[in-house]
Design a protein around this motif. Structure first.
Motif, PDB file in Angstrom:
ATOM      1  N   SER A 108      32.313 -11.722   7.279  1.00  0.00           N
ATOM      2  CA  SER A 108      31.182 -11.323   6.449  1.00  0.00           C
ATOM      3  C   SER A 108      30.996 -12.373   5.360  1.00  0.00           C
ATOM      4  O   SER A 108      31.969 -12.823   4.742  1.00  0.00           O
TER       5      SER A 108
ATOM      6  N   SER B 217      28.943 -13.443   1.875  1.00  0.00           N
ATOM      7  CA  SER B 217      28.110 -13.084   0.729  1.00  0.00           C
ATOM      8  C   SER B 217      27.829 -14.349  -0.068  1.00  0.00           C
ATOM      9  O   SER B 217      28.756 -15.033  -0.501  1.00  0.00           O
TER      10      SER B 217
ATOM     11  N   LEU C 121      23.472 -11.446   2.363  1.00  0.00           N
ATOM     12  CA  LEU C 121      24.570 -11.020   3.231  1.00  0.00           C
ATOM     13  C   LEU C 121      24.324 -11.504   4.654  1.00  0.00           C
ATOM     14  O   LEU C 121      23.234 -11.324   5.206  1.00  0.00           O
TER      15      LEU C 121
ATOM     16  N   LYS D 210      21.467  -3.683  -6.488  1.00  0.00           N
ATOM     17  CA  LYS D 210      21.129  -3.466  -5.084  1.00  0.00           C
ATOM     18  C   LYS D 210      19.692  -3.847  -4.745  1.00  0.00           C
ATOM     19  O   LYS D 210      19.371  -4.116  -3.579  1.00  0.00           O
TER      20      LYS D 210
ATOM     21  N   ASN E  97      19.852  -8.214   2.931  1.00  0.00           N
ATOM     22  CA  ASN E  97      20.770  -7.959   4.046  1.00  0.00           C
ATOM     23  C   ASN E  97      20.255  -8.668   5.285  1.00  0.00           C
ATOM     24  O   ASN E  97      19.287  -8.246   5.901  1.00  0.00           O
TER      25      ASN E  97
ATOM     26  N   CYS F  82      18.268 -12.794   9.976  1.00  0.00           N
ATOM     27  CA  CYS F  82      17.391 -12.822   8.808  1.00  0.00           C
ATOM     28  C   CYS F  82      16.258 -13.819   9.058  1.00  0.00           C
ATOM     29  O   CYS F  82      16.520 -14.890   9.565  1.00  0.00           O
TER      30      CYS F  82
END
Length: 220
Positions: free
Chosen positions: A101, A103, A116, A210, A215, A220
């Motif tokens: 993952s 970030s 992300l 948030k 995400n 993406c």
């Protein structure tokens, strides 16, 4: 979505014009034009294949925080705005089997954003893949060199174009020889000093609300 920085790849269109000549023959007839032979195509070389991954890369040791220190790229956004890049930090954490993952936090218009993503491992040690919306939009990510605790040089290839990134575990322990080595590797990829963009080493983003998290999983 606002806040996402995308590189627009240049499209080069080639136009081939075949010129046919004719000559007079006996009786006034004209000879038929001879077909022109096309030169053999040069085999297409994958730029990233010219620089294999570092030997025996342990991706799990790559986890943790990495500060982006320098980029070598012909990305159109950087070419136009490279003097206004913002401090950027990447954090890698184990995800599912054979995946990381990712970030990435950076600032845009005085606002911190977090992007992300997921890097999937491949059969080749040290080579990862960031999946795009379509297969041709996938990005190959290759760890060219790292000692896991101070620096990492990574190549990102999408549609045959390479972007090189130099990361550090901190912002103040990068040696001059390592920076010189990064510049030399960039030169071999046709990315001379004009295509180098150092990043700020201060004022990195902390927590991001948030509403400013993008995400990009799985694409993406």
């Amino acid at each position: 979505m606002a806040g996402v920085l995308r590189c627009v790849l240049l499209v080069v269109v080639f136009m081939c014009v075949c010129l046919w000549g004719s000559t007079d023959a006996v009786g006034g007839a004209k000879s038929r034009p001879r077909p022109q032979r096309r030169p053999p195509k040069k085999p297409k070389v994958d730029p990233i294949a010219l620089t294999p991954p570092a030997q025996n890369v342990d991706i799990q040791q790559m986890t943790g925080k990495w500060y982006l220190l320098n980029i070598a790229s012909k990305c159109s956004y950087l070419m136009n705005h490279g003097t206004r890049v913002e401090p950027t930090v990447m954090n890698l954490t184990p995800s599912s089997d054979r995946a990381l993952s990712v970030s990435t936090k950076t600032r845009h218009n005085n606002q911190c954003w977090e992007i992300l993503q997921v890097y999937n491992e491949t059969p080749t040690p040290g080579k990862l893949k960031l999946k795009g919306a379509r297969a041709e939009l996938d990005t190959d990510v290759v760890v060219i060199e790292t000692d896991y605790h101070s620096h990492a040089i990574m190549y990102y290839q999408k549609r045959g174009q390479i972007t090189m990134k130099l990361y550090g575990r901190s912002v103040d322990n990068l040696s001059e020889p390592m920076l010189t080595k990064f510049e030399q590797l960039a030169e071999k990829q046709g990315l001379g000093l004009a295509y180098l963009f150092p990043f700020p080493t201060y004022s990195h983003c902390g927590d991001v609300d948030k509403n400013h998290v993008i995400n990009c999983v799985p694409t993406c």
